[in-house]
Motif scaffolding. Structure first.
Motif, short mmCIF file in Angstrom:
data_model
loop_
_atom_site.label_atom_id
_atom_site.label_comp_id
_atom_site.label_asym_id
_atom_site.label_seq_id
_atom_site.Cartn_x
_atom_site.Cartn_y
_atom_site.Cartn_z
N VAL A 88 7.70 -0.78 -10.93
CA VAL A 88 6.56 -1.31 -10.18
C VAL A 88 6.14 -0.33 -9.09
O VAL A 88 4.95 -0.08 -8.88
N LEU A 89 7.13 0.24 -8.40
CA LEU A 89 6.87 1.19 -7.33
C LEU A 89 7.67 2.46 -7.53
O LEU A 89 8.75 2.44 -8.12
N THR A 90 7.14 3.57 -7.02
CA THR A 90 7.94 4.77 -6.81
C THR A 90 8.08 4.93 -5.30
O THR A 90 7.08 4.92 -4.58
N VAL A 91 9.33 5.05 -4.85
CA VAL A 91 9.59 5.12 -3.41
C VAL A 91 10.38 6.38 -3.10
O VAL A 91 10.94 7.03 -4.00
N THR A 92 10.40 6.73 -1.82
CA THR A 92 11.17 7.87 -1.34
C THR A 92 11.93 7.45 -0.10
O THR A 92 11.75 6.34 0.42
N ASP A 93 12.78 8.35 0.39
CA ASP A 93 13.36 8.14 1.71
C ASP A 93 12.25 8.22 2.75
O ASP A 93 11.15 8.73 2.48
N THR A 94 12.54 7.77 3.96
CA THR A 94 11.52 7.77 5.01
C THR A 94 11.50 9.07 5.81
O THR A 94 10.56 9.31 6.57
N GLY A 95 12.52 9.90 5.66
CA GLY A 95 12.58 11.16 6.40
C GLY A 95 12.02 12.32 5.59
O GLY A 95 12.24 12.42 4.38
N LYS A 96 11.30 13.21 6.29
CA LYS A 96 10.77 14.40 5.62
C LYS A 96 11.88 15.40 5.36
O LYS A 96 12.88 15.45 6.07
N GLN A 97 11.67 16.20 4.33
CA GLN A 97 12.60 17.28 4.04
C GLN A 97 11.85 18.42 3.37
O GLN A 97 10.75 18.25 2.85
N ILE A 98 12.47 19.59 3.44
CA ILE A 98 11.91 20.77 2.78
C ILE A 98 12.85 21.14 1.64
O ILE A 98 14.05 21.31 1.85
N THR A 99 12.31 21.23 0.45
CA THR A 99 13.12 21.62 -0.71
C THR A 99 12.77 23.05 -1.12
O THR A 99 11.60 23.43 -1.14
N ILE A 100 13.80 23.81 -1.42
CA ILE A 100 13.65 25.23 -1.75
C ILE A 100 14.55 25.56 -2.94
O ILE A 100 15.70 25.11 -2.99
N ASP A 101 14.04 26.33 -3.86
CA ASP A 101 14.87 26.94 -4.90
C ASP A 101 15.02 28.41 -4.54
O ASP A 101 14.11 29.22 -4.75
N LEU A 102 16.17 28.75 -3.98
CA LEU A 102 16.41 30.10 -3.45
C LEU A 102 17.05 30.98 -4.51
O LEU A 102 17.93 30.53 -5.26
N LYS A 125 5.69 5.69 -2.33
CA LYS A 125 5.01 6.93 -2.72
C LYS A 125 3.84 6.63 -3.65
O LYS A 125 2.77 7.24 -3.55
N SER A 126 4.06 5.69 -4.58
CA SER A 126 2.98 5.34 -5.51
C SER A 126 3.23 3.93 -6.04
O SER A 126 4.36 3.43 -6.04
N VAL A 127 2.15 3.29 -6.47
CA VAL A 127 2.22 1.98 -7.13
C VAL A 127 2.04 2.22 -8.62
O VAL A 127 0.99 2.72 -9.05
N ASP A 128 3.07 1.90 -9.40
CA ASP A 128 3.06 2.21 -10.83
C ASP A 128 2.58 1.04 -11.69
O ASP A 128 2.13 1.24 -12.82
N THR A 129 2.72 -0.17 -11.18
CA THR A 129 2.26 -1.36 -11.90
C THR A 129 1.49 -2.25 -10.92
O THR A 129 2.06 -2.71 -9.93
N GLY A 130 0.23 -2.47 -11.18
CA GLY A 130 -0.59 -3.24 -10.26
C GLY A 130 -0.53 -4.74 -10.52
O GLY A 130 0.02 -5.20 -11.53
N PRO A 131 -1.09 -5.53 -9.63
CA PRO A 131 -1.14 -6.98 -9.82
C PRO A 131 -1.80 -7.36 -11.14
O PRO A 131 -2.80 -6.75 -11.54
N GLY A 132 -1.24 -8.37 -11.80
CA GLY A 132 -1.74 -8.81 -13.09
C GLY A 132 -1.00 -8.22 -14.27
O GLY A 132 -1.14 -8.69 -15.40
N ALA A 172 0.84 -1.20 0.00
CA ALA A 172 0.00 0.00 0.00
C ALA A 172 0.87 1.25 0.00
O ALA A 172 2.00 1.24 0.50
N VAL A 173 0.35 2.31 -0.57
CA VAL A 173 1.04 3.60 -0.52
C VAL A 173 1.23 4.02 0.93
O VAL A 173 0.33 3.88 1.75
N GLY A 174 2.44 4.50 1.25
CA GLY A 174 2.75 4.90 2.60
C GLY A 174 3.45 3.83 3.41
O GLY A 174 3.95 4.10 4.51
#
Length: 389
Positions: A234-248, A220-227, A119-121
């Motif tokens: 198949v999946l898009t994943v991320t790191d488990t820690g939050k971060q703030i991204t800025i273009d300064l 983060k998301s499921v890109d290819t489902g069962p079948g 599942a996502v998350g």
């Protein structure tokens, strides 16, 4: 940015100030009255406020001063402030995004059909299942070296073997010192691990049945489902820690050195304390108006990993502090008065009396102004000055 515009005092108020000063005596002392003296409203940008725009761009928005007081207007209430020595700073605010960092796609080289996905998350750690191909698990192992071959008896030595043995050791199945040789001990550790997971005890790991990654991941998301056939992401994943991204904006990069402490505000007003953990190289990026400007990519890591709760993928306002002047004599901006012939003065409190001191101002920021020079009179650190409220 420094606002330095001061509204001219009307001629009648100038005569009043001069008359009061002359009446006080040669030392310029005047007895403080029960009611505050009429003070000139100052059209100064006391603090440069940077308004947030999309994509992290910022513009200067001057703070509006009150209009000059009329003769019939209510009296100006006053208080006192302290002359101090220290830094002059301003707040730089810009937009960013709170989310999970380092998004990437994961797939498998195993041919077949995708039969199970998380599942996502979902957070997936060392030795845990990412998804299944033909009902066989594809697992995550930790390591910097990507998977490029399978593991089996008779294979050549390599750093990937050591990496595998380190994982088997940390999972509790390899009791020897990890090295680069695939031995019977390595195969036996794999068999014991397979048994614990309810899998056939082959002592081998074919390429595609495992992936190496630096740490645990969050789905983060499921890109290819069962079948669906395997082979792509198949999946898009991320790191488990939050971060703030800025273009300064590149011209503000000096406020955001690595390890700089920053405060970020969520849409609901929640404040997150964060630290600049990455400063990228400037690059040209196109804004919403179609114009290209130089931006510096920043990554901020919240000091508290749980900050913000379940809030994710939202725009935040990040506040940086920029030092404009260091170790200078400072007075509150609201202490400034318009003196004769375009001079600037402050009213210094001496017990029950007060005196006017003429000064030259410098840098403005965060409600304070630098005293570059005392032109007439005496002004020292610790003195009290009258300020408008």
């Amino acid at each position: 940015m420094r606002g330095r515009a001061m509204a001219d005092r009307d001629t009648r108020d100038s005569r009043d100030v001069l008359a009061e000063s002359e009446q006080a005596g040669t030392e310029g002392d005047t007895e403080r009255r029960a009611h505050p003296r009429r003070r000139l409203a100052i059209g100064i940008v006391a603090v440069a406020v940077l308004a947030v725009l999309g994509g992290g761009a910022a513009v200067v928005v001057p703070a509006l001063a009150q209009p000059p007081a009329e003769e019939s207007a209510p009296r100006v209430h006053t208080a006192t402030g302290v002359v101090s020595r220290g830094d002059i700073a301003e707040q730089v605010r810009t937009g960013g995004k709170l989310g999970y960092g380092n998004s990437r796609a994961l797939g498998s080289a195993l041919p077949g059909t995708v039969t199970s996905v998380p599942a996502v998350g979902t957070v997936i750690g060392r030795g845990e299942e990412l998804f299944r191909i033909d009902d066989q698990p594809v697992v995550l192992l930790f390591g910097a070296l990507p998977a490029w071959r399978g593991f089996e008896a008779g294979m050549s030595n390599g750093r990937d073997v050591r990496q595998l043995e380190e994982n088997l050791r940390d999972l509790g199945f390899f009791q020897r010192e990890p090295d680069e040789e695939f031995t019977w001990w390595t195969a036996e550790a794999i068999r014991n691990w397979q048994k614990a997971r309810g899998l056939p005890r082959t002592g081998e790991l074919p390429l595609g049945s495992f992936m190496f990654g630096p740490a645990a991941v969050r789905v983060k998301s499921v890109d290819t489902g069962p079948g669906s056939p395997s082979g792509g992401a198949v999946l898009t994943v991320t790191d488990t820690g939050k971060q703030i991204t800025i273009d300064l904006d590149a011209d503000l990069a000096s406020v955001a050195a690595k390890d700089t402490k920053v405060q970020a505000s969520l849409p609901d007003g929640t404040i997150i304390d964060a630290t600049v953990t990455s400063v990228g190289a400037p690059s040209e990026k196109e804004g919403e108006d179609g114009k290209k400007t130089m931006k510096v990519p920043l990554v901020l890591t919240p000091d508290d990993p749980a900050a913000g709760g379940d809030v994710i993928d939202v725009t935040v306002s990040a506040s940086f502090t920029r030092i404009l002047a260091t170790g200078v004599l400072r007075v509150p901006v609201l202490a400034l008065l318009a003196g004769p012939d375009g001079t600037t003065q402050v009213e210094v409190v001496d017990g029950k009396k007060s005196r006017l001191v003429t000064i030259t101002t410098g840098t403005f920021g965060d409600g304070l102004v630098e005293v570059v020079k005392v032109v007439d009179g005496k002004l020292d650190e610790g003195d009290e000055v009258v300020v408008a409220q």
